[in-house]
Design a protein around this motif. Structure first.
Motif, PDB file in Angstrom:
ATOM      1  N   ASP A   1      32.788  -5.099   3.929  1.00 57.27           N
ATOM      2  CA  ASP A   1      31.440  -5.660   3.831  1.00 57.27           C
ATOM      3  C   ASP A   1      31.362  -7.150   4.160  1.00 57.27           C
ATOM      4  O   ASP A   1      30.285  -7.724   4.081  1.00 57.27           O
ATOM      5  CB  ASP A   1      30.885  -5.423   2.426  1.00 57.27           C
ATOM      6  N   ASP A   2      32.480  -7.782   4.532  1.00 58.23           N
ATOM      7  CA  ASP A   2      32.459  -9.228   4.785  1.00 58.23           C
ATOM      8  C   ASP A   2      31.468  -9.623   5.880  1.00 58.23           C
ATOM      9  O   ASP A   2      30.779 -10.631   5.761  1.00 58.23           O
ATOM     10  CB  ASP A   2      33.855  -9.741   5.140  1.00 58.23           C
ATOM     11  N   VAL A   3      31.393  -8.858   6.947  1.00 55.16           N
ATOM     12  CA  VAL A   3      30.475  -9.198   8.035  1.00 55.16           C
ATOM     13  C   VAL A   3      29.038  -9.165   7.520  1.00 55.16           C
ATOM     14  O   VAL A   3      28.263 -10.097   7.750  1.00 55.16           O
ATOM     15  CB  VAL A   3      30.663  -8.253   9.239  1.00 55.16           C
ATOM     16  N   ALA A   4      28.671  -8.101   6.811  1.00 52.14           N
ATOM     17  CA  ALA A   4      27.300  -7.973   6.294  1.00 52.14           C
ATOM     18  C   ALA A   4      26.979  -9.059   5.271  1.00 52.14           C
ATOM     19  O   ALA A   4      25.872  -9.583   5.240  1.00 52.14           O
ATOM     20  CB  ALA A   4      27.094  -6.590   5.681  1.00 52.14           C
ATOM     21  N   ILE A   5      27.950  -9.408   4.447  1.00 50.05           N
ATOM     22  CA  ILE A   5      27.718 -10.401   3.388  1.00 50.05           C
ATOM     23  C   ILE A   5      27.608 -11.814   3.960  1.00 50.05           C
ATOM     24  O   ILE A   5      26.721 -12.575   3.592  1.00 50.05           O
ATOM     25  CB  ILE A   5      28.831 -10.323   2.328  1.00 50.05           C
ATOM     26  N   PHE A   6      28.491 -12.179   4.877  1.00 48.97           N
ATOM     27  CA  PHE A   6      28.561 -13.558   5.352  1.00 48.97           C
ATOM     28  C   PHE A   6      27.696 -13.844   6.578  1.00 48.97           C
ATOM     29  O   PHE A   6      27.607 -14.997   7.010  1.00 48.97           O
ATOM     30  CB  PHE A   6      30.009 -13.962   5.628  1.00 48.97           C
ATOM     31  N   CYS A   7      27.055 -12.831   7.162  1.00 52.48           N
ATOM     32  CA  CYS A   7      26.185 -13.081   8.316  1.00 52.48           C
ATOM     33  C   CYS A   7      24.897 -13.736   7.834  1.00 52.48           C
ATOM     34  O   CYS A   7      24.095 -13.131   7.141  1.00 52.48           O
ATOM     35  CB  CYS A   7      25.878 -11.795   9.069  1.00 52.48           C
ATOM     36  N   LYS A   8      24.706 -14.990   8.194  1.00 51.89           N
ATOM     37  CA  LYS A   8      23.537 -15.761   7.763  1.00 51.89           C
ATOM     38  C   LYS A   8      22.311 -15.488   8.624  1.00 51.89           C
ATOM     39  O   LYS A   8      21.196 -15.359   8.127  1.00 51.89           O
ATOM     40  CB  LYS A   8      23.871 -17.252   7.811  1.00 51.89           C
ATOM     41  N   SER A   9      22.522 -15.419   9.924  1.00 49.39           N
ATOM     42  CA  SER A   9      21.388 -15.234  10.825  1.00 49.39           C
ATOM     43  C   SER A   9      21.861 -14.660  12.147  1.00 49.39           C
ATOM     44  O   SER A   9      23.019 -14.783  12.527  1.00 49.39           O
ATOM     45  CB  SER A   9      20.662 -16.557  11.063  1.00 49.39           C
ATOM     46  N   THR A  10      20.928 -14.047  12.841  1.00 49.32           N
ATOM     47  CA  THR A  10      21.185 -13.507  14.168  1.00 49.32           C
ATOM     48  C   THR A  10      19.847 -13.201  14.812  1.00 49.32           C
ATOM     49  O   THR A  10      18.810 -13.690  14.357  1.00 49.32           O
ATOM     50  CB  THR A  10      22.086 -12.254  14.116  1.00 49.32           C
ATOM     51  N   SER A  11      19.848 -12.397  15.834  1.00 47.25           N
ATOM     52  CA  SER A  11      18.607 -11.951  16.467  1.00 47.25           C
ATOM     53  C   SER A  11      18.776 -10.499  16.875  1.00 47.25           C
ATOM     54  O   SER A  11      19.891 -10.020  17.034  1.00 47.25           O
ATOM     55  CB  SER A  11      18.288 -12.810  17.694  1.00 47.25           C
ATOM     56  N   LEU A  12      17.665  -9.829  17.024  1.00 44.23           N
ATOM     57  CA  LEU A  12      17.706  -8.496  17.598  1.00 44.23           C
ATOM     58  C   LEU A  12      17.867  -8.687  19.100  1.00 44.23           C
ATOM     59  O   LEU A  12      17.279  -9.608  19.676  1.00 44.23           O
ATOM     60  CB  LEU A  12      16.435  -7.723  17.254  1.00 44.23           C
ATOM     61  N   PRO A  13      18.665  -7.871  19.761  1.00 45.58           N
ATOM     62  CA  PRO A  13      18.968  -8.134  21.174  1.00 45.58           C
ATOM     63  C   PRO A  13      17.760  -7.980  22.090  1.00 45.58           C
ATOM     64  O   PRO A  13      16.873  -7.160  21.842  1.00 45.58           O
ATOM     65  CB  PRO A  13      20.042  -7.085  21.497  1.00 45.58           C
ATOM     66  N   ALA A  14      17.758  -8.773  23.127  1.00 41.40           N
ATOM     67  CA  ALA A  14      16.685  -8.715  24.126  1.00 41.40           C
ATOM     68  C   ALA A  14      16.930  -7.556  25.087  1.00 41.40           C
ATOM     69  O   ALA A  14      18.065  -7.140  25.304  1.00 41.40           O
ATOM     70  CB  ALA A  14      16.640 -10.019  24.910  1.00 41.40           C
ATOM     71  N   THR A  15      15.858  -7.038  25.644  1.00 40.59           N
ATOM     72  CA  THR A  15      15.938  -6.007  26.676  1.00 40.59           C
ATOM     73  C   THR A  15      15.340  -6.575  27.951  1.00 40.59           C
ATOM     74  O   THR A  15      14.199  -7.033  27.954  1.00 40.59           O
ATOM     75  CB  THR A  15      15.164  -4.748  26.238  1.00 40.59           C
ATOM     76  N   ASN A  16      16.123  -6.574  29.024  1.00 38.99           N
ATOM     77  CA  ASN A  16      15.693  -7.181  30.276  1.00 38.99           C
ATOM     78  C   ASN A  16      15.882  -6.230  31.445  1.00 38.99           C
ATOM     79  O   ASN A  16      16.914  -5.572  31.542  1.00 38.99           O
ATOM     80  CB  ASN A  16      16.503  -8.458  30.573  1.00 38.99           C
ATOM     81  N   VAL A  17      14.919  -6.189  32.319  1.00 39.35           N
ATOM     82  CA  VAL A  17      15.029  -5.482  33.586  1.00 39.35           C
ATOM     83  C   VAL A  17      14.724  -6.488  34.680  1.00 39.35           C
ATOM     84  O   VAL A  17      13.683  -7.154  34.656  1.00 39.35           O
ATOM     85  CB  VAL A  17      14.047  -4.282  33.674  1.00 39.35           C
ATOM     86  N   GLY A  18      15.647  -6.608  35.606  1.00 31.57           N
ATOM     87  CA  GLY A  18      15.457  -7.539  36.714  1.00 31.57           C
ATOM     88  C   GLY A  18      14.353  -7.081  37.655  1.00 31.57           C
ATOM     89  O   GLY A  18      13.876  -5.946  37.587  1.00 31.57           O
ATOM     90  N   THR A  19      13.953  -7.970  38.533  1.00 30.76           N
ATOM     91  CA  THR A  19      12.922  -7.676  39.519  1.00 30.76           C
ATOM     92  C   THR A  19      13.501  -7.884  40.914  1.00 30.76           C
ATOM     93  O   THR A  19      14.129  -8.912  41.188  1.00 30.76           O
ATOM     94  CB  THR A  19      11.707  -8.605  39.336  1.00 30.76           C
ATOM     95  N   VAL A  20      13.299  -6.898  41.781  1.00 34.41           N
ATOM     96  CA  VAL A  20      13.702  -7.017  43.178  1.00 34.41           C
ATOM     97  C   VAL A  20      12.430  -7.271  43.984  1.00 34.41           C
ATOM     98  O   VAL A  20      11.459  -6.520  43.872  1.00 34.41           O
ATOM     99  CB  VAL A  20      14.392  -5.720  43.674  1.00 34.41           C
ATOM    100  N   GLU A  21      12.431  -8.355  44.741  1.00 34.67           N
ATOM    101  CA  GLU A  21      11.273  -8.688  45.558  1.00 34.67           C
ATOM    102  C   GLU A  21      11.533  -8.272  46.997  1.00 34.67           C
ATOM    103  O   GLU A  21      12.532  -8.663  47.598  1.00 34.67           O
ATOM    104  CB  GLU A  21      10.972 -10.177  45.463  1.00 34.67           C
ATOM    105  N   LEU A  22      10.617  -7.463  47.540  1.00 36.39           N
ATOM    106  CA  LEU A  22      10.731  -6.971  48.905  1.00 36.39           C
ATOM    107  C   LEU A  22       9.613  -7.578  49.755  1.00 36.39           C
ATOM    108  O   LEU A  22       8.447  -7.188  49.626  1.00 36.39           O
ATOM    109  CB  LEU A  22      10.611  -5.442  48.930  1.00 36.39           C
ATOM    110  N   PRO A  23       9.944  -8.550  50.616  1.00 38.86           N
ATOM    111  CA  PRO A  23       8.908  -9.131  51.461  1.00 38.86           C
ATOM    112  C   PRO A  23       8.493  -8.150  52.566  1.00 38.86           C
ATOM    113  O   PRO A  23       9.331  -7.479  53.161  1.00 38.86           O
ATOM    114  CB  PRO A  23       9.563 -10.370  52.058  1.00 38.86           C
TER     115      PRO A  23
END
Length: 187
Positions: free
Chosen positions: A37-59
């Motif tokens: 339980d050390d990780v759960a006890i000592f973790c002070k802060s974090t973030s929920l992970p971001a979800t990213n999808v890149g963009t392809v531009e077609l001229p």
């Protein structure tokens, strides 16, 4: 028609609190003894992970058409309190050393996949569940994660009434997000 305060309250219910979370993961063999339980006890802060999808531009003939590209996964960081034996920080430092030793620039792990990577689980907890235990309402799993940096710890003579803390930055292959079914706490 404008939405009124009572309609808003009915929709948001109890809301989700940013201080109701926990982080869990195992350490690879060879890191040393870290309590479960050390990780759960000592973790002070974090973030929920971001979800990213890149963009392809077609001229095409003076215009640009945008289409979805590949998914990308940024590194994820958690901040931990330092325990008085430096066990947790030492475990993260040893984890990094398993893949790249300080003095030889080689790995002491023959199979990175099985011995080095670990899944990291971030759970969003619900504060108002009507029971003694906090209920998990959303789970994020970072697949095959590993620490890429263990941050510095700032020390100073004039830094009173605080605890030492450090950041650990993780890379991972991808993440999944799973909503956990919960009973409604409001009527």
């Amino acid at each position: 028609m404008a939405i009124g305060l009572l309609e808003f309250q009915k929709k948001i219910k109890a809301g989700v609190r940013p201080n109701q979370f926990q982080v869990k993961h195992n350490f690879p063999a060879g890191v040393g003894s870290v309590e479960k339980d050390d990780v759960a006890i000592f973790c002070k802060s974090t973030s929920l992970p971001a979800t990213n999808v890149g963009t392809v531009e077609l001229p095409f003939r003076g215009r640009v058409i945008k289409v979805p590209g590949d998914r990308t996964y940024e590194t994820w960081t958690a901040t931990f309190y330092v325990d008085d034996a430096f066990k947790l920080r030492g475990a993260y430092e040893k984890w990094i050393e398993l893949v790249n030793a300080v003095d030889q620039n080689t790995s002491s792990v023959a199979d990175l996949g099985g011995a080095y990577f670990q899944d990291v689980v971030i759970e969003q907890l619900h504060k108002f569940n009507g029971g003694d235990d906090l209920q998990t309402i959303q789970t994020y799993t970072l697949a095959s994660a590993w620490p890429v940096s263990v941050g510095q710890i700032s020390v100073a003579y004039d830094n009173n009434d605080s605890f030492e803390e450090f950041d650990v930055e993780f890379a991972y292959q991808y993440h999944t997000s799973d909503a956990v079914s919960t009973k409604s706490t409001s009527k």
